[in-house]
Design a protein around this motif. Structure first.
Motif, PDB file in Angstrom:
ATOM      1  N   PRO A   1      81.671  46.865  92.135  1.00  0.00           N
ATOM      2  CA  PRO A   1      81.940  45.436  92.256  1.00  0.00           C
ATOM      3  C   PRO A   1      80.863  44.799  93.146  1.00  0.00           C
ATOM      4  O   PRO A   1      80.180  45.504  93.888  1.00  0.00           O
ATOM      5  N   HIS A   2      80.704  43.499  93.058  1.00  0.00           N
ATOM      6  CA  HIS A   2      79.717  42.806  93.903  1.00  0.00           C
ATOM      7  C   HIS A   2      80.253  41.445  94.308  1.00  0.00           C
ATOM      8  O   HIS A   2      81.285  40.997  93.799  1.00  0.00           O
TER       9      HIS A   2
ATOM     10  N   CYS B   1      74.954  40.294  98.540  1.00  0.00           N
ATOM     11  CA  CYS B   1      76.213  40.887  98.087  1.00  0.00           C
ATOM     12  C   CYS B   1      76.880  41.399  99.351  1.00  0.00           C
ATOM     13  O   CYS B   1      76.316  42.234 100.058  1.00  0.00           O
TER      14      CYS B   1
ATOM     15  N   HIS C   1      77.245  45.226  99.579  1.00  0.00           N
ATOM     16  CA  HIS C   1      76.091  46.138  99.513  1.00  0.00           C
ATOM     17  C   HIS C   1      74.833  45.596 100.186  1.00  0.00           C
ATOM     18  O   HIS C   1      73.744  46.120  99.962  1.00  0.00           O
TER      19      HIS C   1
ATOM     20  N   MET D   1      71.054  44.904  98.988  1.00  0.00           N
ATOM     21  CA  MET D   1      71.409  44.084  97.828  1.00  0.00           C
ATOM     22  C   MET D   1      71.446  42.623  98.259  1.00  0.00           C
ATOM     23  O   MET D   1      72.502  42.070  98.600  1.00  0.00           O
TER      24      MET D   1
END
Ligand SMILES: [Cu+2]
Length: 320
Positions: free
Chosen positions: A233-234, A304, A307, A312
């Motif tokens: 997921p993000h 994100c 992450h 990210m």
């Protein structure tokens, strides 16, 4: 029980066992399974495999499996019903399965600079049969454990499992790089500026935005899409992130951004992930797409929230 304590106990038991029952001591074995794999770029980790290596092992009653955990994973047997975050608690590094219905949960482990080890013992009194260890964070990440009566022949040796695991890991780490190459080439609608949030397949993830920098004009909308990365997921989050990990996963700020405040997609997950995390009935919603219209020129970094610590992050350059 801490790792040192459990090691000491295991050592004590094996010494006792050696004297009390040589046959039993000789047959109890600890097998190795790697949970997850990590792909490194020039600046550190970029993603990896969300799988067990190897994905199936045959062992004896009384044996243990040492899961060497690379990256954030949550190992569970008989995962209790409820939203995934109800399984987050203090990490656990060992457990003994004494009944086929017993729930075991490591909580999130494997996030440190060195791999964690979670040792799962299959009690000598546990009925023979097939047992399943899952990662609660990664849909499809499943280990099948075939527990056989002590004395029955086993199909493979440690060395065979190790070479099987190495082949799978090599293949997955190649796939992480391939996913980035494909995502960089893939274009959506030419008239719709699009950023892929993550790239990968059913086994692996590349934890980046593609492209990491996109240039548009004032008044245009960027579409962020999490359909290319099925196991992770993000979020897409502009501006300061909330210190509350649950608030981080809730949408806020609407669908326009002028460089002030926070504009957050909330959790981006596929339907399959949302169901796997058992999030129905919580304040979280299932979406894979987030549109943001940019109303002022400037350079806008975003992250994100899940992450960003491994890189990210991205930016939107908005020209007048
Ligand atoms: Cu992410």
């Amino acid at each position: 029980m801490g790792r040192i304590a459990s090691f000491a106990l295991a050592a004590a038991l094996s010494v006792t066992g050696l004297f009390a029952s040589p046959a039993l001591a000789a047959s109890a074995h600890t097998w190795s399974v790697q949970a997850g794999s990590i792909a490194f770029g020039s600046a550190g980790p970029v993603g990896g495999g969300n799988r067990f290596y190897p994905a199936a092992v045959s062992i004896h009653q009384g044996d243990s499996i040492a899961f060497n955990v690379f990256g954030a994973h949550l190992l569970a047997v008989n995962r209790p019903a409820g939203p995934i975050f109800t399984l987050f608690g203090p990490p656990s590094f060992s457990a003994t399965l004494t009944s086929p219905t017993q729930a075991v949960n490591s909580s999130i482990i494997g996030t440190g600079p060195v791999p964690d080890t979670f040792t799962l013992t299959f009690a000598s009194t546990l009925p023979a049969g097939h047992y399943t260890v899952i990662c609660g964070l990664h849909v499809g990440m499943t280990e099948t454990v075939d527990v056989r009566p002590a004395g029955q022949a086993l199909p493979k040796t440690d060395a065979q499992y190790t070479s099987e695991a190495q082949k799978e890991i090599t293949k997955d780490l190649d796939a992480v790089a391939d996913a980035a190459a494909k995502a960089n080439k893939k274009t959506a609608d030419a008239n719709q500026p699009t950023v892929w949030a993550g790239a990968g397949d059913k086994r692996v993830t590349n934890l980046r935005f593609f492209p990491a920098s996109i240039t548009i004009k004032v008044g245009q909308t960027v579409r962020f899409v999490k359909t290319q990365d099925p196991t992770e997921p993000h979020t897409v989050t502009f501006g300061p992130e909330s210190p509350d990990p649950l608030i981080q996963l809730l949408p806020s700020g609407g669908n326009a951004y002028d460089g002030t405040g926070t504009t957050n997609s909330g959790l981006l997950s596929t339907r399959r992930q949302f169901a796997y995390f058992q999030l129905a009935g919580t304040p979280l919603t299932q979406v894979t797409t987030f549109d943001v219209k940019f109303t002022k020129s400037g350079t806008y970094p975003y992250i994100c929230e899940l992450h960003d610590e491994i890189g990210m992050v991205g930016q939107v350059i908005v020209n007048p």
